[in-house]
Design a protein around this motif. Structure first.
Motif, short mmCIF file in Angstrom:
data_model
loop_
_atom_site.label_atom_id
_atom_site.label_comp_id
_atom_site.label_asym_id
_atom_site.label_seq_id
_atom_site.Cartn_x
_atom_site.Cartn_y
_atom_site.Cartn_z
N VAL A 90 56.18 41.49 32.94
CA VAL A 90 55.15 42.40 32.67
C VAL A 90 53.93 41.40 32.73
CG1 VAL A 90 54.30 43.76 30.83
CG2 VAL A 90 56.67 43.88 31.42
N PHE A 91 54.02 40.31 32.04
CA PHE A 91 52.49 39.51 32.05
C PHE A 91 52.17 39.29 33.55
CE2 PHE A 91 51.15 34.99 32.62
CZ PHE A 91 50.10 35.11 32.02
N ALA A 92 52.97 39.14 34.38
CA ALA A 92 52.65 38.63 35.89
C ALA A 92 52.21 40.00 36.61
CB ALA A 92 53.95 38.37 36.61
N ALA A 93 52.87 41.31 36.29
CA ALA A 93 52.23 42.45 36.66
C ALA A 93 50.73 42.58 36.43
CB ALA A 93 52.98 43.57 36.28
N GLY A 94 50.44 42.19 35.02
CA GLY A 94 48.90 42.35 34.71
C GLY A 94 48.24 41.07 35.70
N VAL A 95 48.79 40.07 35.74
CA VAL A 95 47.99 38.93 36.52
C VAL A 95 47.74 39.53 38.04
CG1 VAL A 95 48.19 36.77 37.46
CG2 VAL A 95 48.80 37.12 35.04
N ALA A 96 48.87 40.20 38.48
CA ALA A 96 48.70 40.69 40.01
C ALA A 96 47.55 41.58 40.29
CB ALA A 96 50.12 41.33 40.42
N MET A 97 47.46 42.70 39.05
CA MET A 97 46.54 43.61 39.38
C MET A 97 45.01 42.97 39.23
SD MET A 97 45.83 47.20 36.96
CE MET A 97 46.96 47.91 37.68
N ARG A 98 44.90 41.88 38.36
CA ARG A 98 43.73 41.37 38.34
C ARG A 98 43.09 40.48 39.65
NH1 ARG A 98 39.20 42.66 36.35
NH2 ARG A 98 40.29 43.00 34.30
N ARG A 99 44.33 39.86 40.01
CA ARG A 99 44.10 39.12 41.48
C ARG A 99 43.74 40.01 42.52
NH1 ARG A 99 42.32 35.96 41.89
NH2 ARG A 99 42.98 35.20 43.95
N ILE A 100 44.15 41.11 42.67
CA ILE A 100 43.68 41.87 43.68
C ILE A 100 42.18 42.44 43.67
CG2 ILE A 100 43.86 44.26 44.61
CD1 ILE A 100 47.04 44.17 44.17
N GLU A 101 41.67 42.61 42.22
CA GLU A 101 40.44 43.03 41.87
C GLU A 101 39.69 41.65 42.30
OE1 GLU A 101 36.97 42.30 39.79
OE2 GLU A 101 38.75 41.55 38.88
N HIS A 102 40.06 40.56 41.92
CA HIS A 102 39.24 39.26 41.99
C HIS A 102 39.20 38.93 43.66
CE1 HIS A 102 38.74 34.87 41.06
NE2 HIS A 102 37.39 35.42 41.15
N GLU A 103 40.05 39.31 44.44
CA GLU A 103 40.29 39.12 45.72
C GLU A 103 38.93 39.82 46.29
OE1 GLU A 103 44.01 39.69 47.03
OE2 GLU A 103 44.88 37.87 46.14
N ARG A 104 38.93 41.03 45.85
CA ARG A 104 38.01 41.95 46.58
C ARG A 104 36.49 41.71 45.79
NH1 ARG A 104 40.25 46.96 48.33
NH2 ARG A 104 42.39 46.24 49.19
N SER A 105 36.41 41.40 44.78
CA SER A 105 35.26 41.32 44.23
C SER A 105 34.54 39.96 44.18
CB SER A 105 35.28 41.59 42.36
OG SER A 105 35.48 43.07 42.55
N GLY A 106 35.24 38.82 44.29
CA GLY A 106 34.75 37.41 44.39
C GLY A 106 34.03 36.93 43.34
N THR A 107 33.05 36.39 43.19
CA THR A 107 32.29 35.78 42.19
C THR A 107 31.72 36.91 41.36
OG1 THR A 107 30.27 35.45 43.45
CG2 THR A 107 32.10 33.69 43.35
N THR A 108 31.54 38.14 41.91
CA THR A 108 30.71 39.18 40.94
C THR A 108 31.81 39.63 39.96
OG1 THR A 108 29.79 40.02 43.24
CG2 THR A 108 29.82 41.38 41.33
#
Length: 421
Positions: A240-258
């Motif tokens: 479950v911890f990893a599931a939260g990390v994965a959702m955030r990773r997808i956002e970070h990949e798209r948003s970049g430094t913003t």
């Protein structure tokens, strides 16, 4: 809390410091309005604490907006694995030699009190997604990991007590089972969440479907990642911890430094579907909406869990052994475990001192306590363990709740002064 929330945040107190005495006052040592048998209701209490813990772990994962390849992940990984093992071992030794507990109870005591809590002292958590402060990131990530890594040690303690369901953890394959549980848990949760989130974003961006209902997406991801992890014999908490990390990773990949907030921008009334389907904004909107909902659940879960803890403590009574165990844990065991876990890592002296102090105990310890009570072993030992653990956790809530705000404010002022120089 609804009326006093703004005022409460200005005080050097945590919400748990309010919930705990209320629970105690409701219990047998107070007004006697609520009676709760943790032994007869262990299965129900295990389910309730399990749900609360899953909600908090998913929230923590969503807040850690840092690539997995970044070296900063080494800090919570070391604290969450090496630090947890050192803590468990030292507390088990203390249980055996200081308190005269049988080996199984001593191991169980060490395992139950080894997980740190990612919720109860919000001042030491990451403030928002993308917070890279090494102290806050380490403590938050540690709290997300060690609730799962403590599971094999708990099962080892139950095996030593003769619990049939834990017999595999006494075999020579136990270390491999523990490693597989951690890796399978993280891998299954990460991959499942990544697949589901990508599917939802694809449906939104290309077909304008799967809009809204972030609440169901949140609960569904938590339940599915936990369940799939168990099917492959992984540790569900880590999944479950990893599931939260994965959702955030997808956002970070798209948003970049913003930052997510900057990426989303202002959302005019009634214009949420346009943002939810925007090619660039959709991942950030989904992640932040899910995080907001999950944080509301987390507040409720914190209230319920600490209230239950106070009621149980009111029935079990304070334990002198618990006070001594808390002193050993916070003044000796935790500092030693942090020093050993971070050998070779570049962290500032102040950061290490605060990491050593803020080993906050809470929902994870409560969960493993009631989890162990489900099984058949000596009632007199159960009663002693319950009193010790609840006393130690209550002391942690009070001490860390009082010290979190002033110590962290001082830490931030010192860091700001270095930046200004």
């Amino acid at each position: 809390m609804g009326l006093l929330g703004t005022i409460w945040h200005r005080l050097p107190l945590s919400p748990a410091m309010l919930y705990l005495p209320i629970g105690f006052a409701l219990g047998p040592s107070g007004a006697g309005l609520v009676t709760l048998d943790p032994y007869g209701n262990a299965a129900l209490l295990t389910l309730l604490t399990e749900i609360a813990l899953l909600i908090s772990l998913f929230t923590v994962g969503l807040k850690l907006r840092v690539p997995l390849a970044d070296r900063i992940w080494r800090l919570p990984l070391r604290l969450g694995v090496v630090g947890m093992l050192v803590t468990s071992a030292l507390l088990a030794l203390a249980g055996f030699y200081v308190f005269g507990l049988p080996p199984g109870i001593a191991v169980l005591l060490g395992a139950i009190l080894s997980p740190t809590d990612p919720v109860l002292a919000s001042d030491v958590q990451v403030h928002d997604a993308g917070d890279r402060d090494r102290l806050r990131f380490s403590l938050s990530g540690e709290g997300g990991m060690n609730d799962g890594t403590a599971y094999p040690v708990v099962m080892l303690g139950l095996f030593l007590l003769g619990v049939e369901e834990a017999r595999d953890y006494g075999s020579r394959w136990a270390p491999l089972m523990a490693m597989w549980g951690i890796l399978a848990g993280f891998g299954s949760g990460f991959l499942l969440s990544r697949g589901v989130v990508r599917l939802a974003l694809h449906l939104r961006q290309h077909y304008h479907k799967a809009l809204g209902m972030e609440e169901f997406l949140t609960l569904g991801l938590i339940a599915a990642s936990y369940g799939v992890s168990h099917l492959v014999h992984g540790v569900g908490f880590i999944a479950v911890f990893a599931a939260g990390v994965a959702m955030r990773r997808i956002e970070h990949e798209r948003s970049g430094t913003t930052s997510p907030t900057e990426m989303i921008g202002a959302v005019p009334a009634g214009d949420a579907p346009a943002v939810a389907t925007h090619p660039q904004k959709a991942p950030a909107y989904m992640a932040e909406t899910v995080l907001g909902f999950n944080q509301q659940l987390e507040h409720i879960a914190e209230f319920v869990m600490v209230l239950l803890l106070g009621i149980m403590l009111s029935a079990a009574g304070f334990s002198l052994d618990g006070v001594i165990a808390a002193a050993l844990l916070f003044l000796v065991v935790r500092p030693v475990s942090v020093v050993l876990a971070l050998l070779g890592e570049k962290t500032g002296r102040t950061q290490r001192v605060l990491m050593a102090w803020f080993g906050i105990r809470g929902i994870g310890s409560l969960y493993y306590l009631v989890f162990a009570l489900q099984y058949d072993w000596a009632m007199d030992m159960k009663q002693r363990l319950v009193s010790m653990v609840l006393t130690a956790v209550a002391i942690s809530i009070l001490l860390h709740g009082i010290s979190a705000t002033p110590l962290m404010e001082r830490y931030h002022r010192r860091r700001q002064a270095l930046v200004d120089e």
